[in-house]
Write a protein that holds these residues in place. Structure first.
Motif, PDB file in Angstrom:
ATOM      1  N   HIS A 189     -39.373 -97.623  -5.201  1.00  0.00           N
ATOM      2  CA  HIS A 189     -39.941 -97.270  -3.901  1.00  0.00           C
ATOM      3  C   HIS A 189     -40.378 -98.500  -3.111  1.00  0.00           C
ATOM      4  O   HIS A 189     -40.607 -98.419  -1.898  1.00  0.00           O
ATOM      5  CB  HIS A 189     -41.122 -96.326  -4.074  1.00  0.00           C
ATOM      6  N   LYS A 190     -40.486 -99.646  -3.795  1.00  0.00           N
ATOM      7  CA  LYS A 190     -40.916-100.872  -3.114  1.00  0.00           C
ATOM      8  C   LYS A 190     -39.812-101.903  -2.976  1.00  0.00           C
ATOM      9  O   LYS A 190     -40.014-102.921  -2.308  1.00  0.00           O
ATOM     10  CB  LYS A 190     -42.085-101.519  -3.881  1.00  0.00           C
ATOM     11  N   VAL A 191     -38.663-101.675  -3.595  1.00  0.00           N
ATOM     12  CA  VAL A 191     -37.616-102.697  -3.658  1.00  0.00           C
ATOM     13  C   VAL A 191     -36.290-102.148  -3.137  1.00  0.00           C
ATOM     14  O   VAL A 191     -35.845-101.074  -3.549  1.00  0.00           O
ATOM     15  CB  VAL A 191     -37.418-103.201  -5.104  1.00  0.00           C
ATOM     16  N   ASP A 192     -35.677-102.900  -2.236  1.00  0.00           N
ATOM     17  CA  ASP A 192     -34.320-102.609  -1.762  1.00  0.00           C
ATOM     18  C   ASP A 192     -33.382-103.686  -2.276  1.00  0.00           C
ATOM     19  O   ASP A 192     -33.603-104.883  -2.027  1.00  0.00           O
ATOM     20  CB  ASP A 192     -34.266-102.590  -0.228  1.00  0.00           C
ATOM     21  N   VAL A 193     -32.339-103.277  -3.001  1.00  0.00           N
ATOM     22  CA  VAL A 193     -31.338-104.213  -3.512  1.00  0.00           C
ATOM     23  C   VAL A 193     -30.102-104.130  -2.626  1.00  0.00           C
ATOM     24  O   VAL A 193     -29.439-103.092  -2.563  1.00  0.00           O
ATOM     25  CB  VAL A 193     -30.964-103.901  -4.975  1.00  0.00           C
ATOM     26  N   LEU A 194     -29.805-105.215  -1.931  1.00  0.00           N
ATOM     27  CA  LEU A 194     -28.650-105.282  -1.053  1.00  0.00           C
ATOM     28  C   LEU A 194     -27.528-106.050  -1.749  1.00  0.00           C
ATOM     29  O   LEU A 194     -27.780-107.042  -2.426  1.00  0.00           O
ATOM     30  CB  LEU A 194     -29.008-105.970   0.264  1.00  0.00           C
ATOM     31  N   THR A 195     -26.288-105.576  -1.563  1.00  0.00           N
ATOM     32  CA  THR A 195     -25.146-106.216  -2.205  1.00  0.00           C
ATOM     33  C   THR A 195     -24.337-106.991  -1.181  1.00  0.00           C
ATOM     34  O   THR A 195     -23.999-106.468  -0.118  1.00  0.00           O
ATOM     35  CB  THR A 195     -24.247-105.170  -2.891  1.00  0.00           C
ATOM     36  N   GLY A 196     -24.039-108.250  -1.513  1.00  0.00           N
ATOM     37  CA  GLY A 196     -23.241-109.087  -0.623  1.00  0.00           C
ATOM     38  C   GLY A 196     -23.656-110.534  -0.729  1.00  0.00           C
ATOM     39  O   GLY A 196     -24.682-110.861  -1.336  1.00  0.00           O
ATOM     40  N   ALA A 197     -22.849-111.404  -0.154  1.00  0.00           N
ATOM     41  CA  ALA A 197     -23.186-112.822  -0.131  1.00  0.00           C
ATOM     42  C   ALA A 197     -24.421-113.039   0.727  1.00  0.00           C
ATOM     43  O   ALA A 197     -24.519-112.520   1.848  1.00  0.00           O
ATOM     44  CB  ALA A 197     -22.010-113.634   0.406  1.00  0.00           C
ATOM     45  N   ALA A 198     -25.364-113.800   0.219  1.00  0.00           N
ATOM     46  CA  ALA A 198     -26.632-113.991   0.934  1.00  0.00           C
ATOM     47  C   ALA A 198     -26.425-114.581   2.318  1.00  0.00           C
ATOM     48  O   ALA A 198     -27.148-114.232   3.262  1.00  0.00           O
ATOM     49  CB  ALA A 198     -27.559-114.876   0.108  1.00  0.00           C
ATOM     50  N   ALA A 199     -25.458-115.470   2.445  1.00  0.00           N
ATOM     51  CA  ALA A 199     -25.204-116.084   3.756  1.00  0.00           C
ATOM     52  C   ALA A 199     -24.779-115.046   4.788  1.00  0.00           C
ATOM     53  O   ALA A 199     -24.981-115.241   5.992  1.00  0.00           O
ATOM     54  CB  ALA A 199     -24.134-117.160   3.627  1.00  0.00           C
ATOM     55  N   ASP A 200     -24.204-113.937   4.309  1.00  0.00           N
ATOM     56  CA  ASP A 200     -23.810-112.848   5.210  1.00  0.00           C
ATOM     57  C   ASP A 200     -24.913-111.816   5.389  1.00  0.00           C
ATOM     58  O   ASP A 200     -25.072-111.238   6.477  1.00  0.00           O
ATOM     59  CB  ASP A 200     -22.550-112.151   4.669  1.00  0.00           C
TER      60      ASP A 200
END
Length: 237
Positions: free
Chosen positions: A125-136
């Motif tokens: 509920h406190k964390v969002d995990v995003l997938t992809g290259a950090a620069a993008d």
């Protein structure tokens, strides 16, 4: 001034230390100061079972960041480089119940393992995990100057890019931590040339040296993973 010429310890006690010494000391300190933790142990086992590389932060650094969040009152965090979510769990515990940690991971497999570990720790509920290259991914996050802390622990060659984005995202008075800037003293060893990770750290240090909007230092770390350190940077109000 060149430091290191004098010491509080008698010279005869300044014998060279080894990785075995550092590992023993890290385990000794940890046994006294960091309690057993089912969720973190589960996360480490899940990472191992899924064959993730063993390159997460050491427990002492994870706890330091969690304590820092609590002491300073950090509420919103961006983490660059999730891996299996070990450091993410520490950060998630450090922010309040209405806080938020946004973390990003280039590997879909690692990101999924991280989500499992974060859910098991009760922090989804406190964390969002995003997938992809950090620069993008970083340019899609906002608004500007709305985060209290940025933790950068991804590919070192892109440190300058991550630092610029961190400056955009963090509040005045906020904190930027960049991990692995000492690298067993290879950063200062000018005989090491053409190594992308080392070049990325050196480029970052040059940028920060000339950045009048921040104040920064390096804190050395030593333990079972060798001799390293992280840059601690405060954006001036």
């Amino acid at each position: 001034m060149v430091y290191g010429q004098n010491s509080f310890f008698p010279r005869e006690l300044l014998t060279p230390t080894t990785l075995d010494d550092w590992t023993r000391e890290a385990n000794f300190q940890r046994a006294h100061l960091i309690r057993d933790d089912e969720a973190l142990d589960w996360a480490m086992k899940n990472c191992e079972d899924n064959q993730l590389p063993d390159i997460n932060v050491e427990p002492a650094q994870g706890k330091f960041m969690s304590l820092l969040c609590q002491v300073v009152g950090v509420k919103r965090v961006v983490e660059v480089g999730t891996l299996g979510g070990y450091s993410t769990i520490w950060l998630g515990r450090g922010v309040p119940e209405d806080g938020k940690v946004i973390t990003m991971e280039i590997s879909p497999k690692y990101a999924e393992v991280a989500r499992q570990n974060i859910e098991h720790a009760g922090l989804s509920h406190k964390v969002d995990v995003l997938t992809g290259a950090a620069a993008d991914v970083l340019p899609t996050i906002g608004p500007d100057h709305s985060f209290d802390l940025i933790f950068v622990d991804a590919d070192k060659k892109n440190n300058p890019t991550y630092y610029r984005e961190a400056k955009r995202l963090v509040k005045k008075g906020g904190i930027i931590i960049v991990d692995n800037v000492v690298r067993n003293a290879r950063t200062s060893n000018m005989s090491v040339q053409g190594a992308p990770d080392i070049d990325g750290v050196r480029a970052l240090l040059k940028i920060v040296k000339d950045d009048k909007e921040v104040d920064a230092t390096t804190l050395g770390t030593v333990g079972e993973k060798g001799y390293d350190g992280f840059m601690f940077c405060r954006v001036l109000p």
